[in-house]
Design a protein around this motif. Structure first.
Motif, PDB file in Angstrom:
ATOM      1  N   ILE A 119      62.902  23.908  55.614  1.00 33.06           N
ATOM      2  CA  ILE A 119      62.580  23.592  54.005  1.00 33.06           C
ATOM      3  C   ILE A 119      61.181  23.131  54.147  1.00 33.06           C
ATOM      4  O   ILE A 119      60.461  22.700  55.030  1.00 33.06           O
ATOM      5  CB  ILE A 119      63.449  22.717  53.414  1.00 33.06           C
ATOM      6  CG1 ILE A 119      63.549  21.423  54.134  1.00 33.06           C
ATOM      7  CG2 ILE A 119      64.934  23.126  53.375  1.00 33.06           C
ATOM      8  CD1 ILE A 119      64.246  20.291  53.545  1.00 33.06           C
ATOM      9  N   SER A 120      60.701  23.076  52.938  1.00 32.26           N
ATOM     10  CA  SER A 120      59.043  22.802  52.781  1.00 32.26           C
ATOM     11  C   SER A 120      58.877  21.150  52.120  1.00 32.26           C
ATOM     12  O   SER A 120      57.948  20.771  52.162  1.00 32.26           O
ATOM     13  CB  SER A 120      58.624  23.845  51.606  1.00 32.26           C
ATOM     14  OG  SER A 120      58.618  24.971  51.962  1.00 32.26           O
ATOM     15  N   ARG A 121      60.008  20.621  51.827  1.00 29.76           N
ATOM     16  CA  ARG A 121      60.190  19.253  51.597  1.00 29.76           C
ATOM     17  C   ARG A 121      61.357  18.721  51.658  1.00 29.76           C
ATOM     18  O   ARG A 121      62.498  19.029  51.399  1.00 29.76           O
ATOM     19  CB  ARG A 121      59.688  19.312  49.972  1.00 29.76           C
ATOM     20  CG  ARG A 121      59.747  17.713  49.461  1.00 29.76           C
ATOM     21  CD  ARG A 121      59.549  17.699  47.920  1.00 29.76           C
ATOM     22  NE  ARG A 121      58.308  18.085  47.592  1.00 29.76           N
ATOM     23  CZ  ARG A 121      57.865  18.222  46.343  1.00 29.76           C
ATOM     24  NH1 ARG A 121      58.870  18.280  45.449  1.00 29.76           N
ATOM     25  NH2 ARG A 121      56.601  18.745  45.860  1.00 29.76           N
ATOM     26  N   LEU A 200      61.534  35.771  55.936  1.00 31.05           N
ATOM     27  CA  LEU A 200      62.709  35.595  56.005  1.00 31.05           C
ATOM     28  C   LEU A 200      63.481  34.381  56.140  1.00 31.05           C
ATOM     29  O   LEU A 200      62.874  33.634  56.920  1.00 31.05           O
ATOM     30  CB  LEU A 200      63.261  36.540  57.267  1.00 31.05           C
ATOM     31  CG  LEU A 200      65.050  36.177  57.652  1.00 31.05           C
ATOM     32  CD1 LEU A 200      65.706  36.660  56.428  1.00 31.05           C
ATOM     33  CD2 LEU A 200      65.261  36.829  58.975  1.00 31.05           C
ATOM     34  N   LEU A 201      64.163  33.834  55.070  1.00 28.42           N
ATOM     35  CA  LEU A 201      64.679  32.559  55.268  1.00 28.42           C
ATOM     36  C   LEU A 201      66.100  32.621  55.318  1.00 28.42           C
ATOM     37  O   LEU A 201      66.880  33.180  54.696  1.00 28.42           O
ATOM     38  CB  LEU A 201      64.623  31.902  53.562  1.00 28.42           C
ATOM     39  CG  LEU A 201      63.150  31.895  53.127  1.00 28.42           C
ATOM     40  CD1 LEU A 201      63.198  31.578  51.446  1.00 28.42           C
ATOM     41  CD2 LEU A 201      62.213  30.928  53.871  1.00 28.42           C
ATOM     42  N   SER A 213      70.608  24.430  49.044  1.00 27.28           N
ATOM     43  CA  SER A 213      70.187  24.193  47.416  1.00 27.28           C
ATOM     44  C   SER A 213      68.646  23.866  47.655  1.00 27.28           C
ATOM     45  O   SER A 213      67.652  24.379  46.993  1.00 27.28           O
ATOM     46  CB  SER A 213      70.625  23.044  46.699  1.00 27.28           C
ATOM     47  OG  SER A 213      70.677  21.890  47.445  1.00 27.28           O
ATOM     48  N   GLN A 214      68.378  23.106  48.814  1.00 33.43           N
ATOM     49  CA  GLN A 214      66.683  22.849  49.105  1.00 33.43           C
ATOM     50  C   GLN A 214      65.965  24.273  49.399  1.00 33.43           C
ATOM     51  O   GLN A 214      65.072  24.349  49.138  1.00 33.43           O
ATOM     52  CB  GLN A 214      66.783  21.586  49.872  1.00 33.43           C
ATOM     53  CG  GLN A 214      67.247  20.362  49.437  1.00 33.43           C
ATOM     54  CD  GLN A 214      66.902  19.274  50.445  1.00 33.43           C
ATOM     55  OE1 GLN A 214      66.050  19.134  50.950  1.00 33.43           O
ATOM     56  NE2 GLN A 214      67.717  18.257  50.386  1.00 33.43           N
ATOM     57  N   ALA A 219      62.664  28.910  48.396  1.00 35.16           N
ATOM     58  CA  ALA A 219      62.455  30.440  48.115  1.00 35.16           C
ATOM     59  C   ALA A 219      61.916  30.824  46.809  1.00 35.16           C
ATOM     60  O   ALA A 219      61.297  31.792  46.892  1.00 35.16           O
ATOM     61  CB  ALA A 219      63.915  30.860  48.239  1.00 35.16           C
ATOM     62  N   LYS A 220      62.036  30.098  45.754  1.00 38.27           N
ATOM     63  CA  LYS A 220      61.543  30.370  44.287  1.00 38.27           C
ATOM     64  C   LYS A 220      60.144  30.552  44.377  1.00 38.27           C
ATOM     65  O   LYS A 220      59.383  31.283  43.570  1.00 38.27           O
ATOM     66  CB  LYS A 220      62.072  29.662  43.380  1.00 38.27           C
ATOM     67  CG  LYS A 220      63.808  29.658  43.100  1.00 38.27           C
ATOM     68  CD  LYS A 220      64.026  28.549  41.958  1.00 38.27           C
ATOM     69  CE  LYS A 220      65.518  28.712  41.783  1.00 38.27           C
ATOM     70  NZ  LYS A 220      65.886  27.745  40.592  1.00 38.27           N
ATOM     71  N   GLY A 221      59.527  29.509  45.275  1.00 36.30           N
ATOM     72  CA  GLY A 221      58.024  29.464  45.374  1.00 36.30           C
ATOM     73  C   GLY A 221      57.425  30.708  46.193  1.00 36.30           C
ATOM     74  O   GLY A 221      56.180  31.030  45.956  1.00 36.30           O
ATOM     75  N   TYR A 222      58.200  31.283  46.995  1.00 37.39           N
ATOM     76  CA  TYR A 222      57.498  32.290  48.054  1.00 37.39           C
ATOM     77  C   TYR A 222      57.229  33.609  47.363  1.00 37.39           C
ATOM     78  O   TYR A 222      58.251  34.138  46.538  1.00 37.39           O
ATOM     79  CB  TYR A 222      58.572  32.370  49.060  1.00 37.39           C
ATOM     80  CG  TYR A 222      58.195  31.518  50.590  1.00 37.39           C
ATOM     81  CD1 TYR A 222      57.244  32.032  51.411  1.00 37.39           C
ATOM     82  CD2 TYR A 222      58.592  30.318  50.486  1.00 37.39           C
ATOM     83  CE1 TYR A 222      57.226  31.291  52.536  1.00 37.39           C
ATOM     84  CE2 TYR A 222      58.642  29.495  51.580  1.00 37.39           C
ATOM     85  CZ  TYR A 222      57.712  29.903  52.685  1.00 37.39           C
ATOM     86  OH  TYR A 222      57.335  29.184  53.660  1.00 37.39           O
TER      87      TYR A 222
END
Length: 260
Positions: A119-121, A200-201, A213-214, A219-222
């Motif tokens: 994740i990113s955060r 790819l996530l 969920s995190q 993913a929404k930001g990519y």
């Protein structure tokens, strides 16, 4: 067992396969080592270049990392020494944080990117935050074991979980705790829109360490990402290594118009 001196630390790495094309660079997670990617090395080396390393302080590399950025700097410096320009980072968990840092700092070098259970955060509910804070007060081996046991999905053989927990606890205490703090401090969620490379996530449905969920929030930001969910926990490369190799194969060959 090749090694290179990078930034005052001796890094152990493997560099195998063909020398033409863009290499895959496998980056392991917290308390792990380069052998997390044994399946991927055997799978990809016959037809492309593959590189993996023990991150600073892990496995057979020495030193004590303080930040995710420092780990990313080590990877970048190692690839410079190996005369690798463009590459495809494949990072698991903390290794995915390293990969994102590389993509933000050196976008011109990243052909594609694969984030496995990352994740990113780091975001904790109040209850989970209190639990994690309390866990740091446990004896070191118990702290590592608690975190590792939570990382596997339901039904994974308990003997394998215990064996991995024992192996993880051989990572030096200072390295374990500084990397734990580094992951908690890591936050590039507001910057992932800058990462325009195809990504790819790949995530485990039963991951309670870094919940789906995190990952979906990230993913929404990519701008250019595809998501795949696998029936596993957080330790995807151990729980289902063939699924990881298959997903990376698909992403590199059929996952989009700009394949590596």
């Amino acid at each position: 067992m090749p090694q290179l001196e990078v930034g005052g630390a001796r890094l152990t790495f493997d560099d195998e396969g063909r020398r033409d094309g863009v290499p895959l660079v496998f980056i392991h997670g917290w308390t792990a080592n380069r052998h997390r990617w044994d399946h991927q090395m055997a799978h990809f080396a016959p037809h492309r270049r593959v590189i993996r390393l023990d991150l600073r302080g892990h496995g057979e590399s020495d030193g004590v990392p303080r930040t995710v950025a420092e780990l990313a700097g080590d990877v970048s410096a190692l690839l410079d020494r190996l005369e690798v320009d463009r590459f495809v980072p494949v990072g698991h968990s903390m290794g995915g944080m390293v990969a994102q840092t590389l993509a933000l700092d050196h976008p011109e070098r990243i052909e594609r990117m694969v984030l496995v259970s990352s994740i990113s955060r780091m975001v904790y509910s109040r209850g989970r935050g209190l639990l994690m804070a309390a866990s740091t007060l446990l004896p070191f081996r118990a702290f590592v074991t608690l975190n590792i046991q939570r990382a596997f999905g339901p039904g994974h053989p308990r003997a394998e979980v215990r064996a991995y927990a024992r192996a993880s606890a051989t990572t030096p205490r200072e390295v374990v705790m500084t990397c734990y703090d580094a992951m908690r401090a890591f936050d590039v969620l507001d910057r992932v829109g800058e990462i325009r490379t195809p990504t790819l996530l790949l995530h485990g449905y039963h991951d309670i360490q870094l919940p789906v969920s995190q990952m979906l929030r990230m993913a929404k930001g990519y701008p250019d990402a595809v998501v795949r969910i696998v029936d596993a926990g957080h330790e995807l490369p151990l729980e289902n290594p063939a699924a990881v190799s298959s997903a990376v194969d698909w992403f590199l060959t059929a996952g989009g118009p700009d394949t590596a």
